[in-house]
Design a protein around this motif. Sequence first.
Motif, PDB file in Angstrom:
ATOM      1  N   ILE A  53      37.430  48.545  51.338  1.00  0.00           N
ATOM      2  CA  ILE A  53      36.384  48.196  50.231  1.00  0.00           C
ATOM      3  C   ILE A  53      35.277  48.270  51.048  1.00  0.00           C
ATOM      4  O   ILE A  53      34.894  47.689  52.265  1.00  0.00           O
ATOM      5  CB  ILE A  53      37.063  46.890  49.772  1.00  0.00           C
ATOM      6  N   TYR A  54      34.102  48.798  50.306  1.00  0.00           N
ATOM      7  CA  TYR A  54      32.783  48.764  50.889  1.00  0.00           C
ATOM      8  C   TYR A  54      31.868  48.383  49.645  1.00  0.00           C
ATOM      9  O   TYR A  54      32.459  48.372  48.553  1.00  0.00           O
ATOM     10  CB  TYR A  54      32.552  50.439  51.136  1.00  0.00           C
ATOM     11  N   LEU A 110      46.635  47.719  58.518  1.00  0.00           N
ATOM     12  CA  LEU A 110      48.152  48.133  57.978  1.00  0.00           C
ATOM     13  C   LEU A 110      47.729  47.836  56.385  1.00  0.00           C
ATOM     14  O   LEU A 110      49.169  47.999  55.736  1.00  0.00           O
ATOM     15  CB  LEU A 110      49.077  46.728  58.283  1.00  0.00           C
ATOM     16  N   ALA A 111      46.816  47.974  55.540  1.00  0.00           N
ATOM     17  CA  ALA A 111      46.824  47.694  54.136  1.00  0.00           C
ATOM     18  C   ALA A 111      45.915  48.890  53.546  1.00  0.00           C
ATOM     19  O   ALA A 111      45.148  49.537  54.018  1.00  0.00           O
ATOM     20  CB  ALA A 111      46.315  46.315  53.905  1.00  0.00           C
ATOM     21  N   PHE A 112      46.304  49.015  52.264  1.00  0.00           N
ATOM     22  CA  PHE A 112      45.627  49.746  51.304  1.00  0.00           C
ATOM     23  C   PHE A 112      44.807  48.480  50.495  1.00  0.00           C
ATOM     24  O   PHE A 112      45.384  47.769  49.784  1.00  0.00           O
ATOM     25  CB  PHE A 112      46.406  50.445  50.201  1.00  0.00           C
ATOM     26  N   ASP A 113      43.524  48.406  50.596  1.00  0.00           N
ATOM     27  CA  ASP A 113      42.607  47.254  49.967  1.00  0.00           C
ATOM     28  C   ASP A 113      41.912  48.263  49.104  1.00  0.00           C
ATOM     29  O   ASP A 113      41.186  49.159  49.447  1.00  0.00           O
ATOM     30  CB  ASP A 113      41.575  46.521  50.911  1.00  0.00           C
ATOM     31  N   TYR A 114      41.834  48.154  47.694  1.00  0.00           N
ATOM     32  CA  TYR A 114      41.246  48.914  46.538  1.00  0.00           C
ATOM     33  C   TYR A 114      41.039  48.055  45.388  1.00  0.00           C
ATOM     34  O   TYR A 114      41.496  46.918  45.241  1.00  0.00           O
ATOM     35  CB  TYR A 114      42.078  50.015  46.325  1.00  0.00           C
ATOM     36  N   GLU A 115      40.523  48.638  44.424  1.00  0.00           N
ATOM     37  CA  GLU A 115      40.062  48.180  42.907  1.00  0.00           C
ATOM     38  C   GLU A 115      39.151  47.106  42.977  1.00  0.00           C
ATOM     39  O   GLU A 115      39.666  45.557  42.748  1.00  0.00           O
ATOM     40  CB  GLU A 115      41.294  47.853  42.183  1.00  0.00           C
TER      41      GLU A 115
END
Length: 308
Positions: free
Chosen positions: A257-258, A275-280
Amino acid sequence: MQRRYTLALATVVLLTLAVGVDTQAQIAFVSDRDGNEDIFVMDTDGKNQRKLTNHPEDEDDPSWSPDGKQIAFERDWEIYVMDADGGNLQNLTNNPADDFHTSWSPGGKRIAFVSDRDGNGEIYVMDTDGQNPQRLTDNPAVDHSPSWSPDGKRIAFVSDRDGNEDIYVMDADGQNHRRLTQHRRGDGSPSWSPDGKQIAFVSNRGGWDIFVMDADGQNHRNLTKDGDAWGYFDPSWSPDGKRIAFSYIGRNGKADIYVMDADGQNPRQLTNNPLAFDYEPTWYRPAFAVAPVGKQPTMWGWLKQVVQ
């Protein structure tokens, strides 16, 4: 405009302080860093990240209540609501249909969502206790990703009713549908600016990028363009309209996330978990509810399979 908005926000801050509501802006987001998708929150500089949910089923689509006390979200194709600290969980829909894509109304009395309970993906609204569901759209195409305008009078959404995914807008009672975009490769994820004059969205016009347009669909501007990116997704405006949070997937298949200025300048990374998908990311705006980030159905599951 900025002076008027500042005065309005100051009034809301004073009123909410008077009743003891925390007006500090926060960003809710989704992460699979602990093995499945959970709802997290963090400060707007990326610090103080806290997990709010912990369940074997994936959870996503966070949407803040206007007073910041609750967050609506989707779990296993049902709509839930919880307190902003993760407590007091309630299932609002609890039926065999697929219910998803939450969006809390600015007035705080209704939640828009998508459901196939009548045989096709349509946009509905319900009271915040799950009562009185009402269908707003009725089209053979799939309508999804509802996003309330800040004044509560309109709802932007995505539909493929004209052959490809485009952004539409309708009155909050479901009347007067108007198409705002028309691009053969697809547009999605509408997010209103705090003053209601612009809509940020995602478009695949030679790569997934974040664009912004006037609320009438005119004057499209590309905010992101990076040859090293797999794509930019999930735009969400800051309370003052000066910044936009978003998800970024690099060519390495990692999602973070930016935040960037509203003109696309000065991108800053908020999450960095290898190790993660950070999103939404979904920005809590003290003066009104944040527009949801609105993903395509199962989009993130598909993206993770493609880029990893």
